[in-house]
Write a protein that holds these residues in place. Structure first.
Motif, PDB file in Angstrom:
ATOM      1  N   ASN A  18      -3.469 -11.118   7.104  1.00  0.00           N
ATOM      2  CA  ASN A  18      -3.746 -12.215   8.037  1.00  0.00           C
ATOM      3  C   ASN A  18      -4.151 -13.507   7.330  1.00  0.00           C
ATOM      4  O   ASN A  18      -4.586 -14.462   7.960  1.00  0.00           O
ATOM      5  CB  ASN A  18      -4.817 -11.810   9.055  1.00  0.00           C
ATOM      6  CG  ASN A  18      -6.133 -11.436   8.407  1.00  0.00           C
ATOM      7  OD1 ASN A  18      -6.456 -11.886   7.302  1.00  0.00           O
ATOM      8  ND2 ASN A  18      -6.904 -10.580   9.072  1.00  0.00           N
ATOM      9  N   PHE A  19      -4.022 -13.505   5.991  1.00  0.00           N
ATOM     10  CA  PHE A  19      -4.345 -14.709   5.217  1.00  0.00           C
ATOM     11  C   PHE A  19      -3.465 -14.721   3.980  1.00  0.00           C
ATOM     12  O   PHE A  19      -3.310 -13.698   3.312  1.00  0.00           O
ATOM     13  CB  PHE A  19      -5.817 -14.709   4.796  1.00  0.00           C
ATOM     14  CG  PHE A  19      -6.232 -15.941   4.037  1.00  0.00           C
ATOM     15  CD1 PHE A  19      -6.739 -17.040   4.715  1.00  0.00           C
ATOM     16  CD2 PHE A  19      -6.088 -16.012   2.658  1.00  0.00           C
ATOM     17  CE1 PHE A  19      -7.105 -18.198   4.019  1.00  0.00           C
ATOM     18  CE2 PHE A  19      -6.447 -17.157   1.958  1.00  0.00           C
ATOM     19  CZ  PHE A  19      -6.959 -18.251   2.648  1.00  0.00           C
ATOM     20  N   VAL A  20      -2.874 -15.873   3.670  1.00  0.00           N
ATOM     21  CA  VAL A  20      -2.050 -16.022   2.466  1.00  0.00           C
ATOM     22  C   VAL A  20      -2.703 -17.089   1.585  1.00  0.00           C
ATOM     23  O   VAL A  20      -2.821 -18.249   1.983  1.00  0.00           O
ATOM     24  CB  VAL A  20      -0.602 -16.424   2.796  1.00  0.00           C
ATOM     25  CG1 VAL A  20       0.203 -16.631   1.515  1.00  0.00           C
ATOM     26  CG2 VAL A  20       0.048 -15.357   3.670  1.00  0.00           C
ATOM     27  N   SER A  21      -3.129 -16.685   0.399  1.00  0.00           N
ATOM     28  CA  SER A  21      -3.798 -17.631  -0.500  1.00  0.00           C
ATOM     29  C   SER A  21      -2.797 -18.604  -1.105  1.00  0.00           C
ATOM     30  O   SER A  21      -1.600 -18.309  -1.223  1.00  0.00           O
ATOM     31  CB  SER A  21      -4.512 -16.865  -1.623  1.00  0.00           C
ATOM     32  OG  SER A  21      -3.558 -16.203  -2.437  1.00  0.00           O
ATOM     33  N   ASN A  22      -3.303 -19.771  -1.509  1.00  0.00           N
ATOM     34  CA  ASN A  22      -2.449 -20.758  -2.173  1.00  0.00           C
ATOM     35  C   ASN A  22      -1.872 -20.210  -3.473  1.00  0.00           C
ATOM     36  O   ASN A  22      -0.726 -20.495  -3.830  1.00  0.00           O
ATOM     37  CB  ASN A  22      -3.237 -22.038  -2.456  1.00  0.00           C
ATOM     38  CG  ASN A  22      -3.558 -22.791  -1.183  1.00  0.00           C
ATOM     39  OD1 ASN A  22      -2.864 -22.646  -0.180  1.00  0.00           O
ATOM     40  ND2 ASN A  22      -4.610 -23.602  -1.208  1.00  0.00           N
ATOM     41  N   ILE A  23      -2.669 -19.418  -4.166  1.00  0.00           N
ATOM     42  CA  ILE A  23      -2.212 -18.892  -5.455  1.00  0.00           C
ATOM     43  C   ILE A  23      -1.065 -17.896  -5.271  1.00  0.00           C
ATOM     44  O   ILE A  23      -0.147 -17.837  -6.084  1.00  0.00           O
ATOM     45  CB  ILE A  23      -3.377 -18.248  -6.250  1.00  0.00           C
ATOM     46  CG1 ILE A  23      -2.876 -17.758  -7.612  1.00  0.00           C
ATOM     47  CG2 ILE A  23      -4.036 -17.149  -5.502  1.00  0.00           C
ATOM     48  CD1 ILE A  23      -3.917 -17.077  -8.461  1.00  0.00           C
ATOM     49  N   ARG A 153      -5.821  -0.145   2.730  1.00  0.00           N
ATOM     50  CA  ARG A 153      -5.156  -0.446   4.006  1.00  0.00           C
ATOM     51  C   ARG A 153      -5.843  -1.554   4.790  1.00  0.00           C
ATOM     52  O   ARG A 153      -5.323  -2.026   5.807  1.00  0.00           O
ATOM     53  CB  ARG A 153      -5.081   0.819   4.868  1.00  0.00           C
ATOM     54  CG  ARG A 153      -4.090   1.852   4.338  1.00  0.00           C
ATOM     55  CD  ARG A 153      -3.781   2.910   5.378  1.00  0.00           C
ATOM     56  NE  ARG A 153      -4.915   3.785   5.612  1.00  0.00           N
ATOM     57  CZ  ARG A 153      -5.125   4.940   4.981  1.00  0.00           C
ATOM     58  NH1 ARG A 153      -4.271   5.352   4.063  1.00  0.00           N
ATOM     59  NH2 ARG A 153      -6.179   5.685   5.264  1.00  0.00           N
ATOM     60  N   ASN A 154      -7.018  -2.005   4.314  1.00  0.00           N
ATOM     61  CA  ASN A 154      -7.750  -3.073   5.008  1.00  0.00           C
ATOM     62  C   ASN A 154      -7.766  -4.395   4.249  1.00  0.00           C
ATOM     63  O   ASN A 154      -8.376  -5.362   4.707  1.00  0.00           O
ATOM     64  CB  ASN A 154      -9.193  -2.626   5.271  1.00  0.00           C
ATOM     65  CG  ASN A 154      -9.262  -1.523   6.308  1.00  0.00           C
ATOM     66  OD1 ASN A 154      -8.607  -1.591   7.343  1.00  0.00           O
ATOM     67  ND2 ASN A 154     -10.047  -0.482   6.028  1.00  0.00           N
ATOM     68  N   VAL A 155      -7.105  -4.443   3.095  1.00  0.00           N
ATOM     69  CA  VAL A 155      -7.023  -5.698   2.329  1.00  0.00           C
ATOM     70  C   VAL A 155      -6.106  -6.655   3.081  1.00  0.00           C
ATOM     71  O   VAL A 155      -5.007  -6.285   3.488  1.00  0.00           O
ATOM     72  CB  VAL A 155      -6.497  -5.430   0.906  1.00  0.00           C
ATOM     73  CG1 VAL A 155      -6.252  -6.745   0.170  1.00  0.00           C
ATOM     74  CG2 VAL A 155      -7.482  -4.561   0.127  1.00  0.00           C
ATOM     75  N   ASN A 156      -6.560  -7.910   3.251  1.00  0.00           N
ATOM     76  CA  ASN A 156      -5.869  -8.821   4.170  1.00  0.00           C
ATOM     77  C   ASN A 156      -5.118  -9.975   3.507  1.00  0.00           C
ATOM     78  O   ASN A 156      -4.599 -10.854   4.185  1.00  0.00           O
ATOM     79  CB  ASN A 156      -6.876  -9.410   5.170  1.00  0.00           C
ATOM     80  CG  ASN A 156      -7.871 -10.342   4.489  1.00  0.00           C
ATOM     81  OD1 ASN A 156      -8.187 -10.178   3.310  1.00  0.00           O
ATOM     82  ND2 ASN A 156      -8.373 -11.318   5.232  1.00  0.00           N
ATOM     83  N   GLU A 157      -5.026  -9.981   2.167  1.00  0.00           N
ATOM     84  CA  GLU A 157      -4.362 -11.087   1.467  1.00  0.00           C
ATOM     85  C   GLU A 157      -3.322 -10.494   0.510  1.00  0.00           C
ATOM     86  O   GLU A 157      -3.612  -9.526  -0.202  1.00  0.00           O
ATOM     87  CB  GLU A 157      -5.406 -11.912   0.703  1.00  0.00           C
ATOM     88  CG  GLU A 157      -4.904 -13.257   0.191  1.00  0.00           C
ATOM     89  CD  GLU A 157      -4.086 -13.144  -1.084  1.00  0.00           C
ATOM     90  OE1 GLU A 157      -3.115 -13.919  -1.235  1.00  0.00           O
ATOM     91  OE2 GLU A 157      -4.397 -12.265  -1.921  1.00  0.00           O
TER      92      GLU A 157
END
Length: 343
Positions: A18-23, A153-157
């Motif tokens: 649910n989140f995409v980092s700039n890196i 399974r809960n990591v969001n990036e």
């Protein structure tokens, strides 16, 4: 070039993102256009020029730099006040582990801690497993491997997930190797080596594969060791080069009785080579001077002194003290071998 798809999450995994980092976006585009090494260097520079804007960004920065062996850059980042304290604490511990293995006290402390953020909780679970590995209590894997999988399974990036999945494949390999399940171990090992990896990690996995294939024959085992050595030399990994040349290659060679032109600076493997050449007096002379021998040293001493009880005790130590079912077979192989020979 063209490695960008490797870091892209699968359709199923995308459900939890649910989140995409700039890196992640920068690294993904860099892998599209450049070699793995160039993309890694460019992304490292990006991390040092652009301040992370969220906690997920922080973790993605730290994990990218740490996994790619940019230790100096990790330390610089950890000194900035914008890095969250709990993340800084865990990464400082992992950096220290590069120079000093975790202790039983470290493991006990880690097991008393908790981290609310799902991604940090995931890294925490892996760090506990590393602690058990460092204190050579491989049964610790049994308890935590399922917890690591659940945390993953809960990591969001996506970038942090990619690196946590690498960690999972590595510890799953270790778990199945030590429990003597070679097929599953190799499944995770080959998944691991087909990812975007820095030279140190690639060399280390082929090094482990050399040992994992010990019972498959000399040529299979030594070919992985030679590949690990070539990668280590290509990347100037002096510690890895020394370990492979002085420990692993002599160990494999002595175990299979193929010792011509094999040399080592390690006393234990010098004794092992002497044993393979039926020079029991030299082997015994070296090993009998060792106080508090390891299970390997006890194995070689038992073979050199024709002491079946030492071999059986070494087997028990591997299996019950360390939880290492794979290497627990080595003393039994020597026991069977030397029962057939007349001393």
């Amino acid at each position: 070039m063209g490695c960008h798809s490797v870091i892209e999450p699968s359709p199923i995994t995308k459900i939890q993102i649910n989140f995409v980092s700039n890196i992640y976006s920068y690294y993904y585009q860099s892998l599209k256009k450049h070699s793995k090494m160039k993309a890694s260097t460019l992304t490292r520079d990006y991390c040092m020029k652009h301040e992370p804007k969220s906690f997920e960004d922080q973790l993605a920065y730290l994990e990218f730099l740490y996994t790619n062996d940019y230790v100096e850059e990790v330390n610089k980042l950890l000194n900035f006040s914008f890095i969250e304290n709990k993340a800084a604490w865990l990464y400082n511990l992992l950096i220290k582990r590069k120079h000093r293995l975790l202790t039983k006290e470290d493991v006990e402390m880690l097991e008393c801690m908790s981290f609310e953020h799902p991604s940090l909780h995931c890294l925490h679970m892996f760090t506990i497993v590393y602690g058990y590995y460092d204190i050579k209590q491989y049964t610790g894997f049994d308890k935590y491997i399922e917890l690591c999988e659940a945390a993953l399974r809960n990591v969001n990036e996506p970038l942090f997930y990619y690196f946590m999945k690498l960690r999972f494949d590595e510890i799953a390999f270790q778990h199945y190797w030590k429990t003597d399940n070679k097929l599953l171990a190799q499944k995770y090992a080959y998944k691991y080596v087909n990812k975007v990896l820095p030279g140190r990690q690639l060399s280390k996995m082929y090094h482990h594969l050399a040992l994992c294939n010990l019972y498959e024959g000399y040529s299979t085992s030594i070919s992985h060791a030679e590949r690990a050595l070539n990668i280590a030399k290509e990347h100037s990994l002096t510690t890895s080069i020394s370990s492979i040349e002085n420990h692993t290659i002599p160990f494999i060679s002595a175990f299979h009785g193929i010792t011509a032109n094999v040399k080592t600076t390690d006393p234990t493997e010098t004794a092992h080579l002497a044993l393979a050449n039926h020079d029991y007096k030299t082997a015994y002379g070296i090993l009998s001077e060792i106080k508090n021998p390891t299970p390997f040293q006890e194995t070689y001493l038992g073979a050199a002194s024709h002491d079946h009880e030492l071999l059986l005790n070494a087997h028990r130590r591997f299996k019950y003290d360390l939880g290492d079912h794979f290497f627990a077979k080595v003393p039994l192989i020597y026991l069977k071998k030397y029962k057939k020979s007349a001393y």
